[in-house]
Scaffold this active site. Structure first.
Site, PDB file in Angstrom:
ATOM      1  N   HIS A 193       0.809  -1.219   0.000  1.00 34.35           N
ATOM      2  CA  HIS A 193       0.000   0.000   0.000  1.00 34.35           C
ATOM      3  C   HIS A 193       0.845   1.273   0.000  1.00 34.35           C
ATOM      4  CE1 HIS A 193      -3.980  -1.839   0.377  1.00 34.35           C
ATOM      5  NE2 HIS A 193      -3.419  -2.748   1.156  1.00 34.35           N
ATOM      6  N   ASP A 197       0.063   4.135  -2.564  1.00 29.01           N
ATOM      7  CA  ASP A 197      -0.208   5.536  -2.200  1.00 29.01           C
ATOM      8  C   ASP A 197       0.726   6.485  -2.935  1.00 29.01           C
ATOM      9  OD1 ASP A 197      -2.198   4.682  -0.529  1.00 29.01           O
ATOM     10  OD2 ASP A 197      -1.077   5.002   1.340  1.00 29.01           O
ATOM     11  N   ASP A 223      -9.285   4.089  -6.747  1.00 24.77           N
ATOM     12  CA  ASP A 223      -8.546   4.402  -7.977  1.00 24.77           C
ATOM     13  C   ASP A 223      -9.446   5.104  -8.989  1.00 24.77           C
ATOM     14  OD1 ASP A 223     -10.215   2.319  -8.516  1.00 24.77           O
ATOM     15  OD2 ASP A 223      -8.744   1.082  -9.551  1.00 24.77           O
TER      16      ASP A 223
END
Length: 306
Positions: A193, A197, A223
């Site tokens: 993640h 990010d 997204d």
């Protein structure tokens, strides 16, 4: 013991009332001044020079430091107090000693003699800058995505709503794009993640370079992103922007030591006079996006009406 207490006791009856009053004033408000009925300065508290950089000798000089947007309001506050002999409040911005703007809350107080005749007007001012900054931060949090800093769904829909009302009056064309990152879940699942990010933040920077200052780019969640093009002449103009975004995203990505490629799919709808609300336009771009996804992704498609 009683003698010691008595030796520290101050007989306030022997302290001039004017001195006591000014001590109270200095502690009660951040800034305080008194003006006569013609706007001439009678008294200003000691912190005036520290906070404002100078001590105004007239109401006009004070107003010169006020942000242009609020100058007339400050003048009206003075005149209203002069004419009505009633107290009122106003919040406004001024340029301070450091040249940075400060927010001040001003209470205008009429000072009258024994006959009730107004002789002076007091401006009692509190610095509200920190409160205003905190308020702005909370508003920004409510209307912006914390990761990318983009407007969120709530703010975006409000902008579309306002643009729809404007378009109905002016018949000015605009376009709405729904942008979905293809296979973003794979990036998150295989690289973590943190990489996901960081990728989203760089993705936003790339797309923003393809847009104009007047365009609005928002994150709807995950997204999924939307783009509002408020001033477009024709469909070809919109296509040019869509192609730039596709080309920008297709370039190789290098994020936190990971190199990979990514693509996006886009659904697009143009304003028509029969558009009645935001929900209708969002439904159209969603349909167009679904059609792109079903035909191999990495492309854009306009909603086909009728």
């Amino acid at each position: 013991m009683s003698n010691e207490i008595g030796s520290d006791f101050i007989d306030h009856s022997k302290v001039p009332k004017a001195i006591l009053a000014r001590q109270i004033i200095e502690q009660a408000w951040d800034l305080y001044c008194q003006l006569d009925a013609h706007g001439n300065l009678i008294y200003a508290s000691s912190r005036f020079h520290e906070i404002m950089g100078s001590v105004p000798v007239h109401i006009e000089q004070f107003i010169e430091a006020v942000d242009v947007e609020f100058r007339l309001d400050v003048y009206k506050l003075f005149v209203h107090t002069l004419q009505t002999k009633t107290s009122s409040k106003l919040e406004f911005r001024v340029r301070g000693a450091s040249e940075a703007y400060l927010w001040l809350e001003c209470t205008a107080i009429p000072l009258c003699d024994e006959k009730g005749e107004l002789i002076e007007i007091a401006f009692a001012l509190q610095d509200r800058t920190q409160h205003k900054n905190q308020e702005s931060h909370l508003i920004a949090m409510a209307f912006h995505d914390p990761l990318t800093g983009l407007p969120n769904r709530r703010l975006f829909k409000e902008h579309v709503h306002q643009l729809l009302k404007l378009a109905k009056r002016t018949d000015r064309m605009f376009a709405l794009l729904y942008v979905d990152i293809d296979d973003f879940k794979i990036i998150n699942d295989t690289m973590g993640h943190d990489v996901g990010d960081a990728f989203l933040q760089e993705f936003v920077e790339r797309v923003q370079r393809c847009l104009r200052e007047c365009d609005m780019f928002a994150r709807m969640g995950g997204d999924e992103f939307t783009i509002l093009l408020p001033a477009v002449d024709c469909q070809e103009h919109v296509e040019g922007i869509a192609r730039r975004i596709l080309a920008s995203v297709e370039q190789t990505w290098e994020v936190q030591g990971h190199a990979f490629r990514s693509t996006v799919s886009m659904g697009i709808t143009m304003y028509r006079s029969d558009h009645t609300d935001v929900t209708q336009m969002m439904k159209e771009v969603d349909i167009a996006l679904y059609q792109v996804k079903g035909k191999g992704r990495n492309h854009y498609r306009f909603y086909s009406h009728g």
